[in-house]
Design a protein around this motif. Structure first.
Motif, mmCIF file in Angstrom:
data_model
loop_
_atom_site.group_PDB
_atom_site.id
_atom_site.type_symbol
_atom_site.label_atom_id
_atom_site.label_comp_id
_atom_site.label_asym_id
_atom_site.label_seq_id
_atom_site.Cartn_x
_atom_site.Cartn_y
_atom_site.Cartn_z
ATOM 1 N N LEU A 27 0.858 -1.192 -0.066
ATOM 2 C CA LEU A 27 -0.043 0.095 -0.032
ATOM 3 C C LEU A 27 0.848 1.129 0.083
ATOM 4 O O LEU A 27 1.977 1.335 0.839
ATOM 5 C CB LEU A 27 -0.952 -0.225 1.209
ATOM 6 N N ALA A 28 0.425 2.300 -0.605
ATOM 7 C CA ALA A 28 1.195 3.524 -0.759
ATOM 8 C C ALA A 28 0.997 4.148 0.595
ATOM 9 O O ALA A 28 -0.068 4.013 1.236
ATOM 10 C CB ALA A 28 0.432 4.373 -1.482
ATOM 11 N N ALA A 29 2.194 4.730 1.137
ATOM 12 C CA ALA A 29 2.302 5.150 2.537
ATOM 13 C C ALA A 29 1.185 6.314 2.860
ATOM 14 O O ALA A 29 0.565 6.134 3.785
ATOM 15 C CB ALA A 29 3.924 5.632 3.075
ATOM 16 N N THR A 30 1.196 7.276 2.020
ATOM 17 C CA THR A 30 0.470 8.461 2.355
ATOM 18 C C THR A 30 -1.140 7.912 2.512
ATOM 19 O O THR A 30 -2.060 8.216 2.957
ATOM 20 C CB THR A 30 0.649 9.354 1.291
ATOM 21 N N SER A 31 -1.324 7.296 1.390
ATOM 22 C CA SER A 31 -2.914 6.663 1.145
ATOM 23 C C SER A 31 -3.143 5.597 2.306
ATOM 24 O O SER A 31 -4.349 5.614 2.875
ATOM 25 C CB SER A 31 -2.935 5.817 -0.040
ATOM 26 N N GLN A 32 -2.195 4.833 3.006
ATOM 27 C CA GLN A 32 -2.369 4.185 4.010
ATOM 28 C C GLN A 32 -2.575 4.877 5.209
ATOM 29 O O GLN A 32 -3.459 4.551 5.993
ATOM 30 C CB GLN A 32 -1.291 3.251 4.438
ATOM 31 N N GLU A 33 -1.864 6.069 5.270
ATOM 32 C CA GLU A 33 -2.099 6.807 6.575
ATOM 33 C C GLU A 33 -3.303 7.549 6.662
ATOM 34 O O GLU A 33 -4.146 7.618 7.468
ATOM 35 C CB GLU A 33 -0.819 7.853 6.633
ATOM 36 N N LEU A 51 -15.052 10.578 5.868
ATOM 37 C CA LEU A 51 -15.372 10.680 4.393
ATOM 38 C C LEU A 51 -14.133 11.367 3.692
ATOM 39 O O LEU A 51 -13.633 11.217 2.647
ATOM 40 C CB LEU A 51 -16.525 10.837 3.782
ATOM 41 N N ALA A 52 -14.142 12.753 4.435
ATOM 42 C CA ALA A 52 -13.082 13.291 3.791
ATOM 43 C C ALA A 52 -11.773 12.749 3.728
ATOM 44 O O ALA A 52 -11.090 13.038 2.581
ATOM 45 C CB ALA A 52 -12.770 14.793 4.663
ATOM 46 N N ALA A 53 -11.230 12.026 4.661
ATOM 47 C CA ALA A 53 -9.990 11.559 4.544
ATOM 48 C C ALA A 53 -9.717 10.428 3.494
ATOM 49 O O ALA A 53 -8.698 10.148 2.930
ATOM 50 C CB ALA A 53 -9.571 10.858 6.008
ATOM 51 N N ALA A 58 -8.475 7.738 -1.710
ATOM 52 C CA ALA A 58 -8.734 7.142 -2.898
ATOM 53 C C ALA A 58 -8.225 7.899 -4.134
ATOM 54 O O ALA A 58 -7.682 7.298 -5.210
ATOM 55 C CB ALA A 58 -10.327 7.247 -2.998
ATOM 56 N N LYS A 59 -7.839 9.138 -4.037
ATOM 57 C CA LYS A 59 -7.487 9.825 -5.078
ATOM 58 C C LYS A 59 -5.913 9.505 -5.378
ATOM 59 O O LYS A 59 -5.427 9.491 -6.386
ATOM 60 C CB LYS A 59 -7.391 11.616 -4.819
ATOM 61 N N LEU A 60 -5.152 9.421 -4.149
ATOM 62 C CA LEU A 60 -3.868 8.987 -4.087
ATOM 63 C C LEU A 60 -3.697 7.470 -4.483
ATOM 64 O O LEU A 60 -2.636 7.153 -5.207
ATOM 65 C CB LEU A 60 -3.169 9.323 -2.673
#
Length: 372
Positions: A27-33, A51-53, A58-60
């Motif tokens: 998993l991409a680190a930023t997306s995972q965070e 939902l905001a996070a 999902a974009k990343l």
């Protein structure tokens, strides 16, 4: 039987030092965070923040099934059922083994979804190929009530590593035979249009009983089939199909349970302690236990009635026993004793590669017939 969320199971297996290869890669680190942040806010009841996070996650990483799984949960919690279904469908499209998303789609299918909002004049959004596929599959799912795609069966080759299982008079070892037949059975099922199969082990190594069962929940299996071979007094022969029961159906079944449960002495890795969701305790948890055991018994009896092998094997028999490997997974489960290695004729047959192929093909055909 305990149901734990897919991520909880994965975390537990990781804590115990058991690595599993999962679809989708790292998993991409930023997306995972961001996904972890969204999960934390969701658990706190802060749906809007969740939902905001998760939308940013999902974009990343638009191929992250867990993110869409969490988006589905968030929308479902906020009462937006159609959006919840859309995201569960996307999660399942990315990761067909996502049992939670499949379960939630089953829940949502029991009630009509609200109509999709009409698009404003002059505005149109071009869907990605993935979104178009998910939309088409969701439409088909809404009409049929069945999730599209192949249904997952988990094949468990019994024993492994230091646990050899039974050894026949000519040296045929149970742990090797179960892996060989399981590999052939998985190939037969994967060649079908309806099913796909995964193995709890792919080589000669030890897997604790609790980890075998945990994989059934982790991957959202429809059925777990554990393959074994028996040993008993002279004269016993044939294939036996077992389902779980707190009490053995007869003396032979009790002897088999004692033999198979003896593998616990080889286990060095203990199951991790995981928090059980409140929804799994009490009456609902007890109902799931009874429902899974009842379904497992029905499937085991149906399979036994349809299995006939050549030679001394003849028709199969259905039995019940307190087999630990069958105790606990959310899905139905069965254990198949593929013959008696203490029977010289059956050991000779089971040693042959051609008979192993016949056995795997017969099991695949029987499973296909009973599961429809």
């Amino acid at each position: 039987m305990k149901y734990v969320a897919r991520r909880q199971v994965l975390k537990g297996l990781g804590l115990a030092g058991l690595a599993l290869s999962l679809p989708g890669g790292a998993l991409a680190a930023t997306s995972q965070e961001l996904a972890s942040e969204g999960l934390a806010r969701l658990q706190e009841g802060k749906t809007a923040q969740a939902l905001a996070a998760l939308k940013e996650a999902a974009k990343l990483d638009p191929a992250n099934a867990w993110v869409f799984n969490l988006l589905g949960r968030s929308y479902y919690t906020s009462g937006q059922q159609r959006l919840a279904a859309d995201n569960f469908r996307l999660a399942l499209r990315i990761d067909p083994a996502d049992g939670y998303s499949r379960m939630m789609l089953d829940v949502l299918a029991q009630h009509p979804l609200p109509p999709a909002p009409a698009e404003k004049p002059g505005k149109s959004k071009r869907l990605s190929q993935l979104e178009e596929q998910a939309r088409d599959e969701l439409s088909a799912f809404a009409k049929t009530g069945k999730a599209p795609g192949k249904r997952l069966l988990l094949i468990d080759p019994g024993h492994g590593g230091a646990d050899k299982g039974v050894t026949g008079t000519t040296g045929l070892v149970e742990k090797d035979l179960t892996l060989d037949v399981a590999t052939l059975l998985a190939a037969e099922l994967n060649a079908s249009d309806a099913f796909r199969a995964m193995l709890t082990r792919q080589a000669d190594y030890a897997v604790p009983l609790w980890a075998r069962k945990a994989q059934a929940d982790l991957f959202g299996a429809e059925l777990m089939i554990s393959l074994h071979c028996a040993a008993s007094l002279p004269g016993y022969a044939g294939v036996e199909v077992y389902s779980y029961s707190g009490a053995a159906s007869d003396a032979e079944a009790n002897a088999v349970a004692e033999l198979e449960n003896g593998v616990l002495r080889f286990e060095r890795v203990q199951p991790p302690v995981l928090a059980e969701p409140a929804s799994q305790r009490g009456l609902l948890g007890a109902w799931r236990v009874r429902s899974g055991e009842r379904r497992g018994k029905e499937l085991a009896e149906s399979l036994a009635a349809k299995l006939t092998l050549p030679g001394t094997f003849g028709p199969a028999h259905a039995r019940q026993a307190p087999l630990r490997v069958l105790e606990g997974p959310r899905c139905p489960s069965m254990l198949i004793e593929m013959g008696f290695l203490s029977n010289t004729q059956e050991e000779k047959a089971l040693k042959g590669k051609e008979f192993q192929a016949v056995l795997a093909r017969t099991l695949a055909q029987g499973l296909t017939r009973i599961l429809g």
